[in-house]
Design a protein around this motif. Structure first.
Motif, PDB file in Angstrom:
ATOM      1  N   ASP A 169       2.931 -26.817  15.246  1.00  0.00           N
ATOM      2  CA  ASP A 169       4.083 -26.608  16.067  1.00  0.00           C
ATOM      3  C   ASP A 169       3.831 -25.743  17.018  1.00  0.00           C
ATOM      4  N   THR A 170       2.880 -24.744  17.099  1.00  0.00           N
ATOM      5  CA  THR A 170       2.332 -23.961  18.259  1.00  0.00           C
ATOM      6  C   THR A 170       1.922 -25.130  19.397  1.00  0.00           C
ATOM      7  N   ILE A 171       1.061 -26.230  19.045  1.00  0.00           N
ATOM      8  CA  ILE A 171       0.490 -27.346  19.832  1.00  0.00           C
ATOM      9  C   ILE A 171       1.894 -27.823  20.491  1.00  0.00           C
ATOM     10  N   GLN A 172       2.868 -28.268  19.673  1.00  0.00           N
ATOM     11  CA  GLN A 172       3.951 -29.163  20.054  1.00  0.00           C
ATOM     12  C   GLN A 172       4.763 -28.387  21.134  1.00  0.00           C
ATOM     13  N   LYS A 173       4.920 -27.080  20.814  1.00  0.00           N
ATOM     14  CA  LYS A 173       5.767 -26.071  21.787  1.00  0.00           C
ATOM     15  C   LYS A 173       4.971 -26.001  23.178  1.00  0.00           C
ATOM     16  N   SER A 174       3.663 -26.071  23.137  1.00  0.00           N
ATOM     17  CA  SER A 174       2.917 -25.736  24.166  1.00  0.00           C
ATOM     18  C   SER A 174       2.964 -26.720  25.255  1.00  0.00           C
ATOM     19  N   LEU A 175       3.085 -27.965  24.851  1.00  0.00           N
ATOM     20  CA  LEU A 175       2.989 -29.260  25.555  1.00  0.00           C
ATOM     21  C   LEU A 175       3.811 -29.166  26.842  1.00  0.00           C
ATOM     22  N   SER A 176       3.341 -29.761  27.825  1.00  0.00           N
ATOM     23  CA  SER A 176       4.357 -29.564  29.261  1.00  0.00           C
ATOM     24  C   SER A 176       5.513 -30.713  28.956  1.00  0.00           C
ATOM     25  N   PRO A 177       6.531 -30.686  29.839  1.00  0.00           N
ATOM     26  CA  PRO A 177       7.716 -31.733  29.529  1.00  0.00           C
ATOM     27  C   PRO A 177       7.290 -33.135  29.782  1.00  0.00           C
ATOM     28  N   GLN A 178       6.326 -33.375  30.441  1.00  0.00           N
ATOM     29  CA  GLN A 178       5.774 -34.798  30.742  1.00  0.00           C
ATOM     30  C   GLN A 178       5.143 -35.290  29.513  1.00  0.00           C
ATOM     31  N   VAL A 179       3.970 -34.431  29.091  1.00  0.00           N
ATOM     32  CA  VAL A 179       3.204 -34.760  27.886  1.00  0.00           C
ATOM     33  C   VAL A 179       4.178 -34.884  26.775  1.00  0.00           C
ATOM     34  N   ALA A 180       5.054 -34.112  26.572  1.00  0.00           N
ATOM     35  CA  ALA A 180       5.714 -34.140  25.212  1.00  0.00           C
ATOM     36  C   ALA A 180       6.665 -35.390  25.288  1.00  0.00           C
ATOM     37  N   LYS A 181       6.950 -35.961  26.551  1.00  0.00           N
ATOM     38  CA  LYS A 181       7.615 -37.457  26.388  1.00  0.00           C
ATOM     39  C   LYS A 181       6.361 -38.613  26.409  1.00  0.00           C
TER      40      LYS A 181
ATOM     41  N   LEU B  47       3.354 -41.083  24.844  1.00  0.00           N
ATOM     42  CA  LEU B  47       3.359 -41.651  23.745  1.00  0.00           C
ATOM     43  C   LEU B  47       2.859 -40.796  22.322  1.00  0.00           C
ATOM     44  N   TYR B  48       1.842 -40.122  22.625  1.00  0.00           N
ATOM     45  CA  TYR B  48       1.191 -39.065  21.810  1.00  0.00           C
ATOM     46  C   TYR B  48       2.202 -37.838  21.557  1.00  0.00           C
ATOM     47  N   GLY B  49       2.750 -37.457  22.663  1.00  0.00           N
ATOM     48  CA  GLY B  49       3.857 -36.269  22.483  1.00  0.00           C
ATOM     49  C   GLY B  49       4.898 -36.637  21.584  1.00  0.00           C
ATOM     50  N   LYS B  50       5.563 -37.933  21.733  1.00  0.00           N
ATOM     51  CA  LYS B  50       6.579 -38.268  20.897  1.00  0.00           C
ATOM     52  C   LYS B  50       6.067 -38.561  19.585  1.00  0.00           C
ATOM     53  N   LYS B  51       4.828 -39.175  19.241  1.00  0.00           N
ATOM     54  CA  LYS B  51       4.418 -39.343  17.852  1.00  0.00           C
ATOM     55  C   LYS B  51       4.089 -38.184  17.295  1.00  0.00           C
ATOM     56  N   LEU B  52       3.704 -37.181  17.690  1.00  0.00           N
ATOM     57  CA  LEU B  52       3.380 -35.700  17.276  1.00  0.00           C
ATOM     58  C   LEU B  52       4.912 -34.845  16.914  1.00  0.00           C
ATOM     59  N   ASN B  53       5.821 -35.195  17.718  1.00  0.00           N
ATOM     60  CA  ASN B  53       7.042 -34.712  17.367  1.00  0.00           C
ATOM     61  C   ASN B  53       7.470 -35.324  16.308  1.00  0.00           C
ATOM     62  N   GLN B  54       7.435 -36.636  16.186  1.00  0.00           N
ATOM     63  CA  GLN B  54       8.018 -37.578  14.922  1.00  0.00           C
ATOM     64  C   GLN B  54       7.144 -36.839  13.725  1.00  0.00           C
ATOM     65  N   PHE B  55       5.871 -36.904  13.709  1.00  0.00           N
ATOM     66  CA  PHE B  55       4.922 -36.563  12.643  1.00  0.00           C
ATOM     67  C   PHE B  55       5.454 -35.149  12.076  1.00  0.00           C
ATOM     68  N   ILE B  56       5.489 -34.296  13.059  1.00  0.00           N
ATOM     69  CA  ILE B  56       5.770 -32.988  12.569  1.00  0.00           C
ATOM     70  C   ILE B  56       7.341 -32.775  11.696  1.00  0.00           C
ATOM     71  N   ALA B  57       8.315 -33.577  12.449  1.00  0.00           N
ATOM     72  CA  ALA B  57       9.625 -33.642  11.627  1.00  0.00           C
ATOM     73  C   ALA B  57       9.276 -34.296  10.190  1.00  0.00           C
ATOM     74  N   GLU B  58       8.630 -35.439   9.953  1.00  0.00           N
ATOM     75  CA  GLU B  58       8.305 -35.968   8.859  1.00  0.00           C
ATOM     76  C   GLU B  58       7.639 -35.211   7.839  1.00  0.00           C
ATOM     77  N   ARG B  59       6.797 -34.340   8.199  1.00  0.00           N
ATOM     78  CA  ARG B  59       5.898 -33.440   7.465  1.00  0.00           C
ATOM     79  C   ARG B  59       7.114 -32.462   6.880  1.00  0.00           C
ATOM     80  N   LYS B  60       7.556 -31.845   7.986  1.00  0.00           N
ATOM     81  CA  LYS B  60       8.874 -30.952   7.452  1.00  0.00           C
ATOM     82  C   LYS B  60       9.665 -31.453   6.336  1.00  0.00           C
TER      83      LYS B  60
END
Length: 237
Positions: free
Chosen positions: A206-218, A220-233
């Motif tokens: 979560d800390t890593i995901q929240k630290s990502l710049s808007p561009q990186v969050a959008k 390929l890997y930014g989206k995958k990380l967000n999806q992975f965290i949601a699935e783990r939760k």
């Protein structure tokens, strides 16, 4: 007059060719010293499988160029089919990003001699791997010592070394987390989180995901990380 006309036509053709080449947003210039014949495959992971993006035949000239459109910075794989000889040393990972990159290596030491330039993500990933290699070597030393202690029946020493291994693993995970947070403006940040510490406590992801710049969050890997965290939760509820 005719010569002038031909010169203008030739110039127009050259400009047209140049414009055609510039339509692709990613160019990889490569050279595999010593390679006379073989096939190079540029690959990416899709649905856990390696799929080809480009195929290049080498016949006499060890230099090659690969051009294609890259939607987002991504870890790609250069696979060499040597043709007449088999080798386990035939795959090079490289962090591709839009623009021009260069990859040079040799046929004899394909992976070890690889020098990749033109990508900030690759530069950062190389730095990351250097630090991680120290942890890996420390762990391997402990594995060897633990095996010898086990054979000698020194179980107290075995237990002590197992605790040391846990400490190394913890340091690896904390280093990776800090690396990702400190380089949150680059796609390598969510990549290492997914590739290296996917099973770490969710609060760190979560800390890593929240630290990502808007561009990186959008990306390929930014989206995958967000999806992975949601699935783990969902699973860990």
């Amino acid at each position: 007059m005719q010569k002038t006309f031909l010169a203008i036509v030739s110039l127009f053709v050259l400009v047209s060719c140049s414009e055609q080449k510039s339509t692709k947003n990613f160019v990889l210039n490569g050279n595999i010293k010593g390679l006379k014949k073989g096939t190079i495959y540029i690959q990416r992971i899709k649905d856990t499988l390696l799929v080809p993006i480009d195929t290049i035949k080498i016949d006499g000239d060890s230099h090659f160029v690969s051009e294609f459109d890259l939607q987002s910075s991504e870890m790609l794989y250069l696979f060499l089919d040597r043709g007449v000889t088999n080798s386990v040393d035939n795959n090079i990972m490289f962090f591709a990003e839009k623009g021009t990159m260069n990859l040079e290596t040799s046929l004899d030491f394909f992976t070890a001699d690889a020098k990749i330039t033109g990508s900030k993500n690759q530069e950062l990933y190389d730095d990351y791997k250097k630090v991680m290699s120290r942890y890996i070597n420390q762990d391997l030393d402990l594995v060897e010592k633990k095996f010898k202690a086990f054979k000698a029946g020194k179980m107290d020493e075995v237990s002590k070394m197992e605790e040391e291994q846990k400490g190394i693993l913890k340091r690896k995970y904390l280093y990776t987390t800090n690396f990702a947070v400190n380089n949150s403006k680059y796609e390598v940040a969510p990549y290492v989180a997914l590739a290296e510490i996917y099973d770490i406590n969710l609060k760190y992801l979560d800390t890593i995901q929240k630290s990502l710049s808007p561009q990186v969050a959008k990306s390929l890997y930014g989206k995958k990380l967000n999806q992975f965290i949601a699935e783990r939760k969902k699973i860990e509820k």
